[in-house]
Scaffold this active site. Sequence first.
Site, PDB file in Angstrom:
ATOM      1  N   HIS A 149       0.881  -1.167   0.000  1.00 30.55           N
ATOM      2  CA  HIS A 149       0.000   0.000   0.000  1.00 30.55           C
ATOM      3  C   HIS A 149       0.919   1.217   0.000  1.00 30.55           C
ATOM      4  O   HIS A 149       1.665   1.448   0.959  1.00 30.55           O
ATOM      5  CB  HIS A 149      -0.916  -0.010   1.220  1.00 30.55           C
ATOM      6  CG  HIS A 149      -1.950  -1.094   1.169  1.00 30.55           C
ATOM      7  ND1 HIS A 149      -2.471  -1.697   2.294  1.00 30.55           N
ATOM      8  CD2 HIS A 149      -2.558  -1.685   0.112  1.00 30.55           C
ATOM      9  CE1 HIS A 149      -3.364  -2.614   1.933  1.00 30.55           C
ATOM     10  NE2 HIS A 149      -3.424  -2.619   0.616  1.00 30.55           N
ATOM     11  N   GLU A 190       1.025  -4.684  11.220  1.00 32.46           N
ATOM     12  CA  GLU A 190       0.595  -3.281  11.263  1.00 32.46           C
ATOM     13  C   GLU A 190       1.504  -2.572  12.259  1.00 32.46           C
ATOM     14  O   GLU A 190       1.510  -2.888  13.447  1.00 32.46           O
ATOM     15  CB  GLU A 190      -0.865  -3.197  11.705  1.00 32.46           C
ATOM     16  CG  GLU A 190      -1.846  -3.887  10.766  1.00 32.46           C
ATOM     17  CD  GLU A 190      -2.208  -3.039   9.567  1.00 32.46           C
ATOM     18  OE1 GLU A 190      -1.798  -1.851   9.533  1.00 32.46           O
ATOM     19  OE2 GLU A 190      -2.907  -3.539   8.666  1.00 32.46           O
TER      20      GLU A 190
END
Length: 477
Positions: free
Chosen positions: A87, A319
């Site tokens: 991303h 994350e």
Amino acid sequence: MMVGTLLVLVPLLWASAVVGVEFGQYHNTEDLEAALRGVADACPDVTRLYSMGTSVEGRELWALELSDNPGRHEPGEPEFRYTANMHGNEVTGRELLLYLADYLCSRYKTGDSRVTRLVDETRIHLVPSLNPDGFEMAAKLGHHSYRTSAAHGDYGRYNAKGVDINRDFPVLGEILFTNSLNNHKVKNNHLRIPDSYWAREVANETKHFLRWSESYPFVLGANLHAGSLVAVYPFDLGQDPSHLSSYSPTPDDGLYRQLAGTYARAHPTMARCGASVTCDTLNTTCTGGIYNGANWFSVPGTLIDYSYLGTNAMEVALELGCDKFPAPEELSQLWDDNREPLLAYMEQVHTGIKGFVRNNKGQAMPGAAVSVQGIRHDVIAAKDGDYWRLLVPGTYTVSAYWKSFEDTKTCTVSTDGPPTTCDFTLHTDRTPDMHQFQREYMPDVDASTSGVAKQYLSCTRATYALAILATILYMIM
């Protein structure tokens, strides 16, 4: 005289311990390549810089290999990967992998025993950016904009054609779950990519990654994200499409919890209950810092699901913080927070069992399956007959089989020790056909003009519609 000698040696020792990846700034595409080349030049004996292909806009998808024998697979040695920045606006992992490359190179040069053991006993591949086009787009706004940096920011998230790369992988879970629901027998590993997947346009970056991931016998990996602070493990896809979120365990649920937990526990706040994490809406800091992907939101087409069902590789998604595009001055602290977790997670590749599957002439049996009783997920021996099966500590009944030939033995995995060696001999003179092996275990992906052959030589479906809708409403990873 001794004092003068020491004054000369101190800066020399410091210089030999630092490769030169600059902290406190972001590396654009040109800077990233230069930094990787700098590491490769500083440690030419243990590095290989190569490209797995190009992005939509023609940027190289660089990978840096670190190994005591770069450029070749050593039979019996596991292969590991870290992939970041799929991303484009989630940039922390991109920089951390540059720092990790610098750290491994510089510490190897100084004889650090832990790093030396990792590099000598593991073939490590670092991919700092799988979406360089998205990064360049996000970098135009940088860390000042909530559109790039907020937990829900998505400016630059997608590739240059608007594809979310971490939703673009083959949805093999749908095949497994549908057949299981209908009581149909189905393979539990290396599921074939359906023809329907190729009927649509697959992103350049995804195609190159698929070919690359099947070109090496990867055992373990992780992909690095931002927008939360948690280690996510599969399945990401829920097993009941009527639920937007529900716990979706793999047959290796205990192992995945161990893997994800290894990273979380080594992090100063990821698994510290009471830590101030503004985006921790799931309260994961008080539940070990880990979470099942589908229990968060069910999403199709992710890398961690594809890796488990399409290859031998175990993979989690990391994350690394609430801010997707943190200020440059925060990068040094982020490295301090994640250095030990990155190393500890890599060391998990040396757990479980390993060995070779051979015939009674001692010849390799690539494509032979290794099955653990009670865990419906097999791994496949690589081209040299070597295999690796990550397992939590315990005693297991393990079988290796090919066609009608099988060998079974008991293998014990200790809590603290290295992986247990369990070799298997299949009582046949036959060997698998290598062309058939490649057809069965290599995806049918068009090769790029750069592909894995391009190396830097150093100086020396609309499936699960509700889940997709949930993803749009609440972006994760």
